[in-house]
Design an enzyme around this catalytic site. Sequence first.
Site: not given
Length: 339
Positions: A243, A272, A295
Amino acid sequence: MSSPLRSPVDVLVTIRFFDAEAAARLEARGYRVIRADIAYDELDTKITVGIERALETAHAWILGTPPVTRELLERFPRLKVIARRGVGYDSIDTAAVKSLGRLLTNTPGGGEPAVADHALAMMLAVGKRLGESHQRMQADDWRAIVGGELFGKTVGLVGFGRIGRMVAKRLKGFDARVLVFDPYLDHSSAEASGVTQCGLNELLAQSDFISLHAPLTPETDRLINTQTLALVKPGAILVNTSRGELVDETALLQALEAGRLGGAGLDVFAGEKDPGARGIAQKLLALPNVVGTPHTAASTRESLARANALAADCVAAALDGLEVPRHCIVSDGRVPQAA
């Protein structure tokens, strides 16, 4: 087997790359698959008008990373099953799912092999300076760039869940020494996996490569920051396929610009979810020793097919009143059926 619910029963799908085979698994059991009008450039992180309209009739929702709040669940009482394609669920209010009698599932085992492959690909790409070599050759500069090897190096894994274990297994082929920081890992499991447990500070100080595989929690938020980066072995390479919020990207940028780190491989960024963080991401991506991907670590044909099928099967089982695979259940507020 047809659904016991009154027809038609809608299953909303708002993920990209949901293949026809997965949709057929639902349709064969009598469910109607609804594709919302998704703004794909938003990376499935927002609730669009098309999604809200579809949620009015949906009994189940197969999704990526949009926020699922208590307010949203209360607005759509027909929605009983939320199926996350993927493993992380930090954008979903799990407590609200349970208290409102809904079910949240994820797809463990779907994307992990692909993410583990990607982590090693990042280590090799940054260490061998592949991006820099490619850019030079595009400019007709064929001079060799000297990189470094992964073979025989010390690799620190922050987090040792399913993906971390797969990375460690792959690293055996490189004769790497693997250090692991994971407060929840017991000694016997570490020993069986052939890794060495240690504290975070020790891992940072000794590792040539540091790979992040921890979930986003209050304890791991900005775990890599100015203070922890100061402990990192000079020239080490940081890889993040977990993350973006695990890393203070401003601190990372400063460490890279100062030459403390050898480079970074980043599949995830704070930008993001936070448009205000896109500027820092662009500065990181402009550095020659940074390799970035949007991602996509889990985005392989094989991985998506596995995860799509598992999400579809979880939805169908839940709507049919059958047993949902226990390893897929994240939060369950359904009232148990009488025997």
